[in-house]
Design an enzyme around this catalytic site. Structure first.
Site, mmCIF file in Angstrom:
data_model
loop_
_atom_site.group_PDB
_atom_site.id
_atom_site.type_symbol
_atom_site.label_atom_id
_atom_site.label_comp_id
_atom_site.label_asym_id
_atom_site.label_seq_id
_atom_site.Cartn_x
_atom_site.Cartn_y
_atom_site.Cartn_z
ATOM 1 N N ASP A 172 3.391 9.349 -0.548
ATOM 2 C CA ASP A 172 2.229 8.536 -0.179
ATOM 3 C C ASP A 172 1.993 7.487 -1.258
ATOM 4 O OD1 ASP A 172 0.069 7.758 1.394
ATOM 5 O OD2 ASP A 172 -0.602 9.817 1.694
ATOM 6 N N HIS B 65 0.825 -1.219 0.000
ATOM 7 C CA HIS B 65 0.000 0.000 0.000
ATOM 8 C C HIS B 65 0.854 1.262 0.000
ATOM 9 C CE1 HIS B 65 -4.002 -1.922 0.768
ATOM 10 N NE2 HIS B 65 -3.179 -2.933 1.011
#
Ligand code: G6P
Length: 482
Positions: free
Chosen positions: A364, A157
């Protein structure tokens, strides 16, 4: 196929309870709908892990949640230690924050081996295992050691960083070698895949050809699967949320003032200090905006026992006090800073209330807040998303106002621009983003990954292969790994 999804954190929460992190929010609806078993940490540790009682299984939609106690002796070294003080800073390109010890690494490996043994309870001939995130890089290799020949998939992720950065983790070679036990490794973006391929080339002399790499461990596919959200249900939830008491109170408190919103865990990767500096700069550059706009920053405390996180909490508290002290008025607070989490339903209402969404991480993997902010908007009068170029979401949400989160002046100017953007331009940008979100929902992500995993496995291992035959095949497939 019986799907078993594994992640460290799971979500028990329903729409009216707060949730921690994008992973849990993303996986909840797919487990509920697909009927998978979702295995993860119960949040409890135990020093007497009894074979029968350390996993509790409860229903979750069509699927089930299996909550597992983890070994007390290794939990700290695994979670606060290796996973979040070595791997997390590395994958977010903060090698300066890597803190690592041999003991923590041992604990990380022990917990991975422990979880692999625990997973055997769910192991059938038809089981597909799908492992999530950096907590479990070597879990696939541990399962293979237990003679599991079933399909094994892994999805990261977070970003996968440049080679020099991941090489800052002393055990990088062992970990990447272990990752090659998976049939399929999924990343959020093409750039992550490229970084991984470059690592394999430089450290192991392995080539990734057409997304396939052959190693001593077998054949592994590597591909990007950008994670999405359940767009329609988030949009409907946000629309309904306007009647929620917290949302109504927020609206009432604004009294005509405009709102920008940020929602993040307190994490150094999220760029919170730079974001607040950008608002500080905005009020200096455009004093006329004072009293007419404020930032609601929801900053959920996270991993507080780790030094870097504790420091950040203190730094932010000081910074917010300073900015509010300098710019604030008796009847106006520039930064509304809230240190707690809210449910998805309430957040949806907050997003719909805010004219500007500020999602400005330094790094991110994807950032689902950006996608949720877009989905929550009123189509007739949508807000503007100010988004960091360094979030995976920027690849899809190109019509957001993209910013460099290190450029404080640039961010301040962009926020000012967002506040004055006319409705037609806002709609045009929003519609383009919605088209992207509808094409890449969480359901698509799930279906694409599972399909690719089944294919990758079928291409490498005949379905009735016995464990020992699979082992010899893997060994015979070549000593590609130096
Ligand atoms: C990120 C990670 C997840 C993690 C979440 C919350 O989204 O990718 O794996 O669960 O942060 O962090 P926490 O340490 O509280 O689980």
């Amino acid at each position: 196929m019986d799907l078993v999804v594994v992640s460290n954190r799971v979500a028990r929460a329903k729409a009216n309870e707060p949730m921690t992190g994008g992973l849990a929010a993303a996986l909840l609806p797919i487990v509920e709908k697909s009927g998978a078993i979702w295995v993860g940490s119960s949040g409890k540790v135990s020093s007497t892990l009894n074979k029968d009682s350390f996993i509790e299984v409860e229903p979750l939609g069509k699927g089930a949640l299996a909550l597992m106690d983890l070994p007390a002796a290794h939990y700290g070294g695994y979670y606060e230690g290796f996973a979040n003080s070595a791997l997390w800073p590395a994958v977010h390109s903060r090698p300066d924050l890597i803190r690592v010890s041999q003991g923590d690494y041992q604990s990380y490996r022990e917990v991975n081996a422990f979880v692999a043994r625990a997973l055997m309870r769910f192991h059938k001939l038809t089981t597909t295992f799908w492992v999530q995130d950096y907590h479990f890089l070597p879990l696939g290799a541990e399962l293979r050691k237990l003679d599991v020949t079933n399909p094994l998939g892994f999805f990261l992720h977070t970003p996968w960083p440049a080679r020099m950065v991941i090489a800052g983790v002393p055990h990088h070679r062992e970990l990447v070698e272990a990752m090659l036990s998976y049939d399929l490794i999924g990343f959020q973006t093409e750039e992550d895949c490229e970084n991984f391929a470059r690592y394999l080339k430089m450290d192991f002399g392995l080539e990734v050809n057409d997304g396939v790499v052959m190693s001593r461990a077998g054949i592994t596919r590597v591909a990007a699967f950008p994670i999405g959200i359940d767009v329609e249900s988030f949009a409907a939830m946000a629309q309904r949320a306007v009647t929620n008491p917290s949302v109504s109170r927020l609206r009432k408190s604004l009294g005509g003032e405009r709102l920008a919103i940020g929602v993040d865990r307190v994490d150094y990767s999220k760029g919170l200090v730079n974001r607040i500096s950008a608002f500080d700069r905005l009020f200096e550059m455009e004093p006329s905006l004072k009293r007419s706009v404020s930032l609601l920053q929801i900053a959920t405390p996270s991993r507080g026992s780790i030094e870097a996180y504790g420091h950040l909490q203190d730094e932010l508290a000081k910074q917010v006090t300073d900015v509010n002290g300098r710019h604030g008025e008796v009847d106006w607070t520039p930064i509304r800073y809230i240190s707690k989490g809210y449910s998805q339903a309430v957040l949806g209402g907050f997003y719909r209330t805010a004219q500007v969404g500020v999602v400005t991480p330094l790094q991110d993997g994807m950032n689902l807040v950006a996608k949720e902010y877009v989905a929550a908007q009123n189509p007739a009068d949508p807000g503007v998303l100010v988004l960091s170029k360094f979030a995976g979401a920027a690849n899809e949400l190109e019509t957001a106002l993209l910013v460099n989160p290190h450029d404080i002046d640039g961010m301040a100017r962009t926020i000012a621009m967002a506040l004055t953007m006319p409705v037609p331009e806002r709609r045009m940008r929003w519609e383009k983003m919605m088209t992207k979100l509808r094409a890449g929902t969480i359901h698509r992500w799930f279906a694409d990954f599972v399909e690719a995993l089944e294919e990758a496995h079928a291409a490498t291992r005949p379905p009735d292969l016995t464990a020992s035959a699979a082992r010899s095949l893997r060994t015979a497939s070549g000593a590609f790994l130096h």
